[in-house]
Design a protein around this motif. Structure first.
Motif, PDB file in Angstrom:
ATOM      1  N   PHE A  44      39.669  44.408  58.212  1.00  0.00           N
ATOM      2  CA  PHE A  44      39.469  45.263  57.285  1.00  0.00           C
ATOM      3  C   PHE A  44      41.152  45.688  56.804  1.00  0.00           C
ATOM      4  N   PHE A  45      41.921  45.823  57.975  1.00  0.00           N
ATOM      5  CA  PHE A  45      43.422  46.229  57.844  1.00  0.00           C
ATOM      6  C   PHE A  45      44.128  45.204  56.842  1.00  0.00           C
ATOM      7  N   ASN A  46      43.729  43.780  57.018  1.00  0.00           N
ATOM      8  CA  ASN A  46      44.457  42.874  56.152  1.00  0.00           C
ATOM      9  C   ASN A  46      43.685  42.926  54.749  1.00  0.00           C
ATOM     10  N   LEU A  47      42.456  43.335  54.490  1.00  0.00           N
ATOM     11  CA  LEU A  47      41.973  43.297  53.117  1.00  0.00           C
ATOM     12  C   LEU A  47      42.470  44.319  52.301  1.00  0.00           C
ATOM     13  N   GLY A  48      42.730  45.370  52.905  1.00  0.00           N
ATOM     14  CA  GLY A  48      43.163  46.584  51.917  1.00  0.00           C
ATOM     15  C   GLY A  48      44.689  46.784  52.162  1.00  0.00           C
ATOM     16  N   PHE A  49      45.191  46.851  53.255  1.00  0.00           N
ATOM     17  CA  PHE A  49      46.576  47.481  53.482  1.00  0.00           C
ATOM     18  C   PHE A  49      47.599  46.202  53.240  1.00  0.00           C
ATOM     19  N   THR A  50      47.368  45.223  53.798  1.00  0.00           N
ATOM     20  CA  THR A  50      48.424  43.984  53.866  1.00  0.00           C
ATOM     21  C   THR A  50      48.762  43.470  52.424  1.00  0.00           C
ATOM     22  N   PRO A  51      47.891  43.341  51.698  1.00  0.00           N
ATOM     23  CA  PRO A  51      48.226  42.783  50.258  1.00  0.00           C
ATOM     24  C   PRO A  51      49.199  43.788  49.604  1.00  0.00           C
ATOM     25  N   LEU A  52      48.815  44.945  49.718  1.00  0.00           N
ATOM     26  CA  LEU A  52      49.473  46.131  48.839  1.00  0.00           C
ATOM     27  C   LEU A  52      50.875  46.042  49.432  1.00  0.00           C
ATOM     28  N   VAL A  53      50.951  46.339  50.667  1.00  0.00           N
ATOM     29  CA  VAL A  53      52.333  46.239  51.364  1.00  0.00           C
ATOM     30  C   VAL A  53      53.162  44.871  51.014  1.00  0.00           C
ATOM     31  N   MET A  54      52.596  43.910  50.818  1.00  0.00           N
ATOM     32  CA  MET A  54      53.360  42.694  50.532  1.00  0.00           C
ATOM     33  C   MET A  54      53.637  42.684  49.045  1.00  0.00           C
ATOM     34  N   LEU A  55      52.849  42.972  48.271  1.00  0.00           N
ATOM     35  CA  LEU A  55      53.391  43.156  46.724  1.00  0.00           C
ATOM     36  C   LEU A  55      54.229  44.096  46.562  1.00  0.00           C
ATOM     37  N   TYR A  56      54.233  45.405  47.201  1.00  0.00           N
ATOM     38  CA  TYR A  56      55.230  46.223  47.091  1.00  0.00           C
ATOM     39  C   TYR A  56      56.562  45.842  47.539  1.00  0.00           C
TER      40      TYR A  56
ATOM     41  N   ASN B  82      43.783  50.632  42.618  1.00  0.00           N
ATOM     42  CA  ASN B  82      44.148  50.802  41.464  1.00  0.00           C
ATOM     43  C   ASN B  82      45.486  51.929  41.339  1.00  0.00           C
ATOM     44  N   ARG B  83      45.178  52.892  42.037  1.00  0.00           N
ATOM     45  CA  ARG B  83      46.260  53.890  41.910  1.00  0.00           C
ATOM     46  C   ARG B  83      47.826  53.287  42.597  1.00  0.00           C
ATOM     47  N   LEU B  84      47.511  52.458  43.897  1.00  0.00           N
ATOM     48  CA  LEU B  84      48.668  51.954  44.301  1.00  0.00           C
ATOM     49  C   LEU B  84      49.536  51.027  43.700  1.00  0.00           C
ATOM     50  N   MET B  85      48.453  49.922  42.789  1.00  0.00           N
ATOM     51  CA  MET B  85      48.893  49.140  41.956  1.00  0.00           C
ATOM     52  C   MET B  85      49.708  49.578  40.961  1.00  0.00           C
ATOM     53  N   ASN B  86      49.351  50.758  40.337  1.00  0.00           N
ATOM     54  CA  ASN B  86      50.074  51.098  39.253  1.00  0.00           C
ATOM     55  C   ASN B  86      51.519  51.402  39.563  1.00  0.00           C
ATOM     56  N   LEU B  87      51.567  52.150  41.048  1.00  0.00           N
ATOM     57  CA  LEU B  87      53.097  52.409  41.457  1.00  0.00           C
ATOM     58  C   LEU B  87      53.854  50.933  41.691  1.00  0.00           C
ATOM     59  N   ILE B  88      53.345  50.113  42.283  1.00  0.00           N
ATOM     60  CA  ILE B  88      53.723  48.770  42.614  1.00  0.00           C
ATOM     61  C   ILE B  88      54.374  48.113  41.193  1.00  0.00           C
ATOM     62  N   GLU B  89      53.343  48.273  40.161  1.00  0.00           N
ATOM     63  CA  GLU B  89      53.878  47.583  38.652  1.00  0.00           C
ATOM     64  C   GLU B  89      55.245  48.298  38.301  1.00  0.00           C
ATOM     65  N   GLU B  90      55.196  49.670  38.581  1.00  0.00           N
ATOM     66  CA  GLU B  90      56.285  50.185  37.962  1.00  0.00           C
ATOM     67  C   GLU B  90      57.505  49.873  38.902  1.00  0.00           C
ATOM     68  N   LYS B  91      57.503  49.764  40.095  1.00  0.00           N
ATOM     69  CA  LYS B  91      58.582  49.392  40.894  1.00  0.00           C
ATOM     70  C   LYS B  91      59.080  47.731  40.362  1.00  0.00           C
ATOM     71  N   TYR B  92      58.084  46.890  40.093  1.00  0.00           N
ATOM     72  CA  TYR B  92      58.384  45.483  39.458  1.00  0.00           C
ATOM     73  C   TYR B  92      59.109  45.701  38.329  1.00  0.00           C
ATOM     74  N   GLN B  93      58.488  46.730  37.353  1.00  0.00           N
ATOM     75  CA  GLN B  93      59.180  47.057  35.889  1.00  0.00           C
ATOM     76  C   GLN B  93      60.664  47.436  36.263  1.00  0.00           C
ATOM     77  N   GLN B  94      60.859  48.124  37.066  1.00  0.00           N
ATOM     78  CA  GLN B  94      62.207  48.869  37.347  1.00  0.00           C
ATOM     79  C   GLN B  94      63.186  47.606  37.800  1.00  0.00           C
ATOM     80  N   ASN B  95      62.629  46.942  38.590  1.00  0.00           N
ATOM     81  CA  ASN B  95      63.667  45.826  38.968  1.00  0.00           C
ATOM     82  C   ASN B  95      63.563  44.365  38.305  1.00  0.00           C
ATOM     83  N   LYS B  96      62.779  44.562  37.255  1.00  0.00           N
ATOM     84  CA  LYS B  96      62.665  43.379  36.498  1.00  0.00           C
ATOM     85  C   LYS B  96      64.041  42.457  36.351  1.00  0.00           C
ATOM     86  N   TYR B  97      64.926  43.034  35.778  1.00  0.00           N
ATOM     87  CA  TYR B  97      66.282  42.453  35.363  1.00  0.00           C
ATOM     88  C   TYR B  97      67.138  42.115  36.617  1.00  0.00           C
ATOM     89  N   LYS B  98      66.978  42.778  37.612  1.00  0.00           N
ATOM     90  CA  LYS B  98      67.611  42.402  38.869  1.00  0.00           C
ATOM     91  C   LYS B  98      66.897  41.140  39.354  1.00  0.00           C
TER      92      LYS B  98
END
Length: 488
Positions: free
Chosen positions: A382-394, A463-479
């Motif tokens: 359950f820890f790897n199902l919910g927490f791990t993928p989000l941390v990895m993506l961030y 969903n809420r956390l993925m919105n924050l992760i997407e925002e971070k990717y957009q900020q670092n897009k050109y880097k």
């Protein structure tokens, strides 16, 4: 001629444009090699006394002969994953007046002096000195040591014959697992058979020549194999492969994210490094045998939890830590397309979640070791199902080093940065801290529920956390784009 080849390699190293990076890597690898050699040395010195203490009613030398088969097969597995044929850049040599057999002999001779073979010296020779000091027959110990060193050379050449053959890898893993299970549960103790074979060398020193004969035969087989493939046209010819497409139409039911998932599946299976990560995920299922049976870990629930995180999270951690670098070769093209970046990230999340579920289902047989052990696996799942993928993506938003997808996944540090090390802190250390604290105050069951709860809450907040992760990717897009353009 061999000295001339060595001089050419030295010039290639010192004149390289990446000399600074090469030196730093070699220094780091040197420290690691010294640390490993010291480990083998300590085993060689202490093995006799350890076996005497653990098996007081048995001859330590006889017991050592029984267990050496594990070292030999593990050595072959380690070489398969890490060792490469020490081939210098021989393409320019193929148009010169240098006999091909000299090039092949140089390659094979150099391999004999590799680090992997020196590790055997630091293991067998100290052990032999201890045996002689304890009164064992000098000639027999000398013959036994010679035989074991020639077996090490045989393993070296066997690895080159089977190098990067997936069937061979499966045979090695099945062999070592079968021998361990037969020894552990006394089904058919194969270690007793191999122990008798090795001890016979000690009793009959002339039989040590068998090892030398086998090494010569394997050297000849390697010589023939390399001689048949070292041709100029073979060196410059591009390898052509027929691309086979699988029917992935069923994935279309997942909606807008389906095209990204299908592309990720194709990328994983068609490229060497991603395919290695995928297959290694199933190898992580065996880690439970270590943490549930080895004395050092089987009495520590914290360390067992650590193993359980790896058990179901092998794919999520190994694949997720290099997102989006897996797409680095075509990342610029992707960024010119009119698509939702969120869908791109959702496809990575979906793959990690599905593989975590599959690994959890395959780990069901571990219930044999007890329901409490299985509860740790459930908590880790359950820890790897919910927490791990989000941390990895961030953490992937900070990943700016490109990856060569056709490079080997074993021992390959390309694309590795500080982000890959930092991401392991919350994934591996956090659950251990939570367990230690909650278990101390509230007990085992509550600790398991809390760890699983962290994963469930993370999954429900996706969903809420993925919105924050997407925002971070957009900020670092050109880097990220700039980083992926740089070649290592």
């Amino acid at each position: 001629m061999i000295s001339h080849f060595l001089k050419l390699e030295w010039k290639q190293f010192t004149r390289s444009a990446s000399l600074g990076k090469s030196v730093s890597i070699k220094i780091l690898m040197g420290f690691l090699a010294i640390w490993m050699l010291l480990g083998f040395l300590s085993v060689g010195v202490g093995a006799y006394f350890f076996l005497k203490k653990e098996f007081p009613n048995n001859d330590p030398f006889i017991m050592a002969n029984k267990f050496i088969i594990f070292f030999i097969i593990s050595d072959l597995l380690f070489r398969y994953l890490m060792q490469k044929i020490p081939v210098m850049d021989i393409k320019p040599m193929l148009i010169l007046s240098i006999k091909k057999k000299k090039l092949v002999n140089y390659i094979l001779t150099k391999s004999i002096f590799s680090f992997f073979n020196f590790s055997a010296l630091t293991l067998y020779i100290p052990f032999a000195f201890i045996l002689i000091s304890k009164g064992y027959n000098f000639t027999g110990v000398l013959a036994w040591t010679f035989f074991m060193l020639t077996i090490t050379i045989c393993v070296n050449f066997i690895n080159f014959l089977i190098n990067k053959n997936n069937i061979a890898l499966g045979v090695i893993i099945i062999s070592i697992t079968s021998i361990w299970i037969s020894f552990k549960y006394q089904i058919f103790d194969m270690t007793h058979f191999f122990g008798d074979v090795f001890y016979t060398i000690y009793k009959n020193p002339l039989l040590a020549s068998i090892g030398l004969i086998l090494s010569i035969i394997l050297y000849y087989l390697n010589f023939k194999q390399l001689s048949n493939i070292i041709y100029l046209d073979g060196a410059i010819k591009q390898k052509e492969e027929e691309v086979k497409t699988a029917d992935l139409s069923m994935i279309d039911k997942l909606g807008d994210v389906a095209p990204f998932i299908k592309n990720d599946i194709r990328l994983i299976w068609r490229n060497k490094r991603t395919r290695t990560v995928f297959l290694m995920s199933f190898l992580f299922l065996l880690i439970g045998l270590v943490f549930f049976t080895v004395k050092t870990y089987k009495d520590s629930e914290i360390w067992q939890l650590y193993g359980c995180i790896f058990l179901t999270g092998g794919f999520a951690m190994n694949y997720g830590q290099f997102v989006p670098a897996w797409d680095s070769e075509h990342y610029r093209m992707l960024m010119t397309q009119n698509f939702s970046y969120r869908k791109f990230l959702d496809s990575k999340w979906f793959l990690m979640v599905v593989m975590t579920i599959i690994l959890f289902v395959l780990s069901t047989p571990y219930i044999y070791f007890g329901f409490d052990k299985y509860l740790l696996i459930v908590a880790g799942f359950f820890f790897n199902l919910g927490f791990t993928p989000l941390v990895m993506l961030y953490m992937g938003a900070f990943n700016k080093k490109r990856i060569d997808l056709n490079a080997s996944g074993f021992g390959n540090t390309q694309g590795t940065s500080a982000a890959q090390f930092l991401v392991m802190i919350p994934v591996l250390i956090l659950p251990m801290i939570i367990y230690a604290i909650v278990n101390h105050f509230f007990g085992f069951n509550t600790a398991v529920i809390v760890i699983a709860g962290v994963g469930v809450i993370s999954f429900l907040s996706k969903n809420r956390l993925m919105n924050l992760i997407e925002e971070k990717y957009q900020q670092n897009k050109y880097k990220t784009l700039h980083g992926f353009k740089q070649s290592e």
